[in-house]
Write an enzyme that holds these catalytic residues in place. Structure first.
Site, PDB file in Angstrom:
ATOM      1  N   GLU A 103      -0.640   3.679  -7.021  1.00  0.00           N
ATOM      2  CA  GLU A 103       0.622   4.452  -6.521  1.00  0.00           C
ATOM      3  C   GLU A 103       0.868   5.833  -7.361  1.00  0.00           C
ATOM      4  O   GLU A 103       1.198   6.672  -7.058  1.00  0.00           O
ATOM      5  CB  GLU A 103       1.948   3.474  -7.336  1.00  0.00           C
ATOM      6  CG  GLU A 103       2.083   2.471  -6.221  1.00  0.00           C
ATOM      7  CD  GLU A 103       2.869   1.184  -6.788  1.00  0.00           C
ATOM      8  OE1 GLU A 103       2.994   0.932  -7.913  1.00  0.00           O
ATOM      9  OE2 GLU A 103       3.932   1.022  -6.028  1.00  0.00           O
ATOM     10  N   GLU A 157      -0.130  -6.336  -5.287  1.00  0.00           N
ATOM     11  CA  GLU A 157       1.035  -6.920  -5.654  1.00  0.00           C
ATOM     12  C   GLU A 157       1.584  -8.229  -5.137  1.00  0.00           C
ATOM     13  O   GLU A 157       1.898  -9.073  -5.825  1.00  0.00           O
ATOM     14  CB  GLU A 157       2.245  -5.806  -5.886  1.00  0.00           C
ATOM     15  CG  GLU A 157       2.290  -4.795  -6.807  1.00  0.00           C
ATOM     16  CD  GLU A 157       1.441  -3.650  -6.500  1.00  0.00           C
ATOM     17  OE1 GLU A 157       0.443  -3.800  -5.425  1.00  0.00           O
ATOM     18  OE2 GLU A 157       1.033  -2.497  -7.457  1.00  0.00           O
TER      19      GLU A 157
END
Ligand code: NAD
Length: 703
Positions: free
Chosen positions: A105, A125
């Site tokens: 990210e 995730e």
């Protein structure tokens, strides 16, 4: 600049390197240091562009997951990344190695991404029950398109640099090694000269796929692949938002969904397993500094089902294997089974023929124990019979070099008795692999009374090298996994006699989330194997004539499950149906045993099967056979198909409520007559905790 960030300059380029070993995690101190470094670069008039990279082998493994449960420090990663994204100076993410989760990210807010050929990138995730929470679901679809982004986000699987380049996630592949950073700086200088830096923020909305029902059919696919799970579906919702909302709105919604997922039982369970799998290497009274013994060559005794699979693990890790069996014929059979297994891998594209050749070149077949003198580790996988194993170990004692670790793959036998056949019990240990041994991740490391600390450390080290999760357990019948399987087998079999069908029992337990129903599992593992284990354990079950009665009868008839085409079910090609003789067999046996058949509810099936298993797990903790509840959970999730999203049986029991489990067990103790009185007395710790309203972790902490 700080302990976790290195800041340097190369001409007009500022270099910010994440320096937070072992994985350059983006915990609060690192985020603070990154923010300071970034602000310095922006404020410095001599800096025209920034390169963000990682020191060591990784770019960044992502967030510090312990913050997910203990509270997030300032600045939050989402805010920090928004600040970096709005930089007036171009930023290159120089992805030197693995970039996962928050690490990727971070790269996504940069204007350019370059990566070394061996790097991997992913957003894992969902595998810990949350969604990417720092912009992954908004920026990735804006950069590479919704379809590709959804594959990466909902699977949680990393992609290679080549795949990342093919889908436009990175701009250029650079050679790795010493020159990587130099090349990344050169790339950035070149962009300064001719580029116009943009990033995901410049894309108003992600383009939705052309196909009108794409999201609906993708949802069906994800739900099917993730039975019982919510996070992958919520990740899909968040990606859909990226096609409908401006970035800031999508980011705010992403945060809401992240927080909602992070508060779920699914996230608690998956994060518990994540941490428990890392904790297993910490073994009480074995200090971390005790070094492992050398492991350059391995020998495996017995070229059967298990021996062959065990050998493959080492070949795959580049460790030479000497495989021994009694005769040239048995050996040849074993080696061709290995070869066949590898050929299947080639047809599936897992290995190239060359990789297989390299592996097979490391394999040597022998029939004489004299050839084993060089091995650092010898693993015995011969028939499950104590006398045979003792004879093998006496031979090993004669031929093995001093300091070699001598391991047995027994599923149930007494490791201390096996060790007593040698004059070096300190070097003996159990290594209980699961079938198929080249596939299943679990190894129970059975610690004998005299196993030395460095013998245990060597076993743990070995598991790491061959990509297994090794859990240290003590000696008892069945160790942890198979000991807990016993009451589960007992109750599932008994329920048949009392009135439930194999299909109903399998359905209830797969609906709960077990990867297979118990009867399908007995058929797969071999009904004869379970029956022979029960023979060895006769003393403990002698007083219960109903104990796994149907399984024993099938074994007597040679109906051993899948391998004989018939067991509880009938196997014809890919078709599976109930063995038509089973209903009559059950009725006849119930009658002979004086058991009155009745309607059995799904709730009863569920409670008797699962709670008996959990009760045994508590006894295992009381006996000190497992070091912590989390170890049991790792064993059941990796070896027995317990749903990881329930966190394993011990974690699940704590979440479900020990008082409810206790109440059900005592209820059955009273309602099931002799059977209840014999088998349903709850473990004493369960009674205590049920009364005090406590959790298992109060008595047996996961430390
Ligand atoms: P198997 O019958 O497939 O193979 C045993 C092999 O050992 C045969 O090739 C046999 O020729 C050889 N052998 C027997 N005595 C020997 C000796 N004295 N010296 C050298 N070789 C000898 O058995 P398996 O299923 O591979 O089981 C092996 C061990 O692994 C057993 O202890 C079993 O309990 C354990 N185990 C089996 C499973 C499973 O699912 N099959 C799972 C975990 C552990």
């Amino acid at each position: 600049m700080s302990d976790t960030i290195e800041y340097s300059r190369s001409g007009p380029i500022a270099i910010i390197a994440l320096t937070n070993p072992p994985v350059n995690a983006l915990g609060a101190p690192t985020r603070q240091a990154l923010q300071r470094a970034f602000r310095s670069a922006i404020a410095d008039p001599e800096v025209s562009a920034v390169v963000i990279t990682g020191s060591g082998k990784l770019f960044s493994g992502g967030a510090d997951i312990s913050e997910f449960q203990n509270g997030l420090g300032e600045p939050g990663l989402p805010e920090l990344l928004c600040e970096i994204e709005q930089s007036a100076k171009p930023i290159t993410a120089a992805i030197n190695g693995t970039a996962l989760g928050g690490g990727l990210e971070l790269a996504l807010v940069c204007h350019y991404r370059v990566a070394s050929a061996s790097a991997q990138m992913g957003l894992p995730e969902v595998t810990i029950g949350v969604i990417p929470g720092a912009g992954g679901t908004q920026r990735l679809p804006r950069l590479i398109g919704v379809e590709k982004a959804l594959d990466i986000i909902t699977s949680g699987k990393p992609v290679s640099t080549q795949a990342a380049h093919d889908c436009g996630l990175i701009d250029q592949i650079l050679p790795g090694g010493e020159n990587f950073l130099v090349e990344a700086i050169a790339f950035t200088n070149a962009q300064l000269a001719n580029g116009r830096a943009t990033n995901a923020r410049a894309v108003e909305r992600a383009e939705p796929p052309q196909q009108p029902d794409f999201f609906a059919s993708f949802r069906t696919k994800v739900a099917k692949a993730n039975r019982g799970r919510v996070a992958p579906l919520r990740a899909l919702d968040s990606v859909i938002n990226a096609t409908q909302m401006p970035l800031d709105e999508g980011l705010a919604k992403e945060t809401d969904i992240f927080l909602e997922c992070n508060g779920s039982a699914e996230a608690r369970a998956l994060q518990h397993i994540f941490f428990s799998e890392r904790k297993v290497v910490q073994v009480r009274d074995i200090p971390a500094h005790i070094p492992a013994r050398q492991l350059a060559g391995v020998a495996v005794i017995g070229a059967g089902t298990m021996g062959g699979g065990i050998a493959m693990n080492f070949l795959n890790a580049g460790i030479p294997v000497t495989l021994l069996d009694l005769s040239g014929e048995a050996l040849e059979r074993g080696i061709s089974a290995i070869r066949k297994n590898y050929e299947i891998s080639v047809t599936r594209g897992r290995f190239t023929p060359e990789q297989v050749d390299n592996r097979l070149r490391l394999l040597e077949g022998v029939t004489s124990y004299e050839e084993l003198g060089k091995a650092d580790l010898i693993i015995e996988a011969v028939f499950e019979n104590l006398d045979v194993k003792k004879k093998v170990f006496a031979e090993l004692d004669r031929v093995a070099k001093p300091g070699a670790v001598l391991a047995t793959n027994t599923s149930t036998l007494d490791v201390n008795a096996i060790a007593s056949a040698t004059r070096r019990p300190q070097d003996v240990i159990g290594l209980h692999f699961f079938s198929p041994a080249n596939v299943m991740r679990l190894v129970e490391i059975v610690r004998g009374r005299e196993s030395a600390a460095d013998t245990i450390r060597t076993a743990l080290d070995m598991c790491k090298r061959i990509g297994k999760v090794g859990v240290v357990v003590g000696v008892c019948f069945g160790f942890v996994g198979n000991r807990m399987l016993e009451p589960y087998s007992r109750e599932t079999h008994r329920l048949l006699l009392e009135g439930a069908s194999p299909e109903a029992i399998d359905r209830v337990l797969t609906d709960f989330g077990m990867s297979m129903g118990p009867f399908a599992m007995y058929d797969m593992a071999g009904i004869d194997i379970g029956a022979s284990v029960r023979k060895e354990n006769r003393a403990a079950i002698a007083e219960d004539p109903s104990y796994c009665r149907i399984g024993d009868l099938l074994a007597e008839r040679g109906e051993n499950g899948q391998k004989s085409g018939q067991g509880f079910y009938l196997y014809q090609g890919r078709e599976k149906s109930l063995n038509p003789e089973i209903p009559e067999l059950i009725e006849r046996e119930a009658k002979a045993l004086g058991i009155t058949r009745r309607h059995i509810s799904d709730q009863e099936i569920f409670e008797r099967s699962l709670f008996s298993l959990i009760d045994e797990g508590i006894r295992i903790l009381e006996d000190g056979i497992a070091q912590r509840p989390g170890d049991i959970d790792v064993i059941w999730c990796n070896g027995y198909g317990f749903p990881t999203y329930c966190g394993g049986p011990m974690h699940w029991a704590d979440e479900y409520g020990l008082d409810k489990i206790h109440r059900a067990l005592t209820g059955y103790q009273q309602s099931l007559g002799e059977h209840g009185l014999r088998w349903f007395l709850p473990a004493s710790s369960l009674s205590r905790l049920a009364e005090s309203g406590g959790r298992l972790t109060d008595l047996f902490p996961n430390i």
